[in-house]
Write a protein that holds these residues in place. Sequence first.
Motif, PDB file in Angstrom:
ATOM      1  N   MET A   1       0.851  -1.195   0.000  1.00  0.00           N
ATOM      2  CA  MET A   1       0.000   0.000   0.000  1.00  0.00           C
ATOM      3  C   MET A   1       0.889   1.248   0.000  1.00  0.00           C
ATOM      4  O   MET A   1       1.825   1.349   0.776  1.00  0.00           O
ATOM      5  N   SER A   2       0.585   2.202  -0.872  1.00  0.00           N
ATOM      6  CA  SER A   2       1.380   3.420  -0.967  1.00  0.00           C
ATOM      7  C   SER A   2       1.080   4.353   0.203  1.00  0.00           C
ATOM      8  O   SER A   2       0.087   4.182   0.928  1.00  0.00           O
ATOM      9  N   ALA A   3       1.932   5.354   0.359  1.00  0.00           N
ATOM     10  CA  ALA A   3       1.709   6.338   1.425  1.00  0.00           C
ATOM     11  C   ALA A   3       0.397   7.080   1.208  1.00  0.00           C
ATOM     12  O   ALA A   3      -0.356   7.324   2.162  1.00  0.00           O
ATOM     13  N   THR A   4       0.119   7.428  -0.041  1.00  0.00           N
ATOM     14  CA  THR A   4      -1.144   8.115  -0.323  1.00  0.00           C
ATOM     15  C   THR A   4      -2.327   7.228   0.036  1.00  0.00           C
ATOM     16  O   THR A   4      -3.293   7.686   0.674  1.00  0.00           O
ATOM     17  N   GLN A   5      -2.280   5.981  -0.348  1.00  0.00           N
ATOM     18  CA  GLN A   5      -3.367   5.060  -0.046  1.00  0.00           C
ATOM     19  C   GLN A   5      -3.537   4.859   1.457  1.00  0.00           C
ATOM     20  O   GLN A   5      -4.666   4.724   1.950  1.00  0.00           O
TER      21      GLN A   5
END
Length: 229
Positions: A1-5
């Motif tokens: 999972m990305s930081a934005t997500q």
Amino acid sequence: MSATQSLVRFIVDTGLESLPDGAVDATKIGIIDGVANMLAGSTQPLADIVGRYVDDLGGTPDSSVVGRGYRTSPFQAAFANGVFLHCLDFEIQGHPPTHGTSACLPPALALAERVGASGKTLLEAYLVGWEVQARLRAASSRANLRGYHPPGIFGPIGAAAASSKVLGLDSGQVEMALGIAASHTGGLTANTGTMVKSTHPGNAARTGVEAALLARDGFVSRDAILEAS
């Protein structure tokens, strides 16, 4: 999972029922302190200028401009109230410093008044806005931000998080709101000591409202904005 997500999931999923009592109590203190600072700031000379400016622009009478006796559109009310809240520089501070209240509380209040949101929703919105802004500021602690005022850099994204929570946006819409807000970051420390400094949180607050409203209606930004280069 990305930081934005990860931030998107936090914004969408966080509710008061999942938080310790201490976090909820701190949120209430932050809101009370923020309202007090808005009231005090609304009596200052710059508030007369900003108050007249916003009133002259007109707008749907949905959201109150503190201490001025009129309502206007949510994004204009968020701007004015953000300026008022920050101008005396007495608000609760985070570490590293971000001035989270003046960027996140005014948009949450303005939109909550417009849509008739509950007190619970307002608490959640302020909390997630503050936390998102604080996490981004902490993550940048080793970056060279010389020349830039943190509320102008991190405030728009925190304000978009708070605004998205009030409007009940879904994950996809929140991600778009963060992307929209990220393109409106800025604010120069060269203006510290002038009236302009207070517009950094004010602009952040206004941007957050605009970003969330546009995202709600299908306006598209870059996804995964924190990973974009």
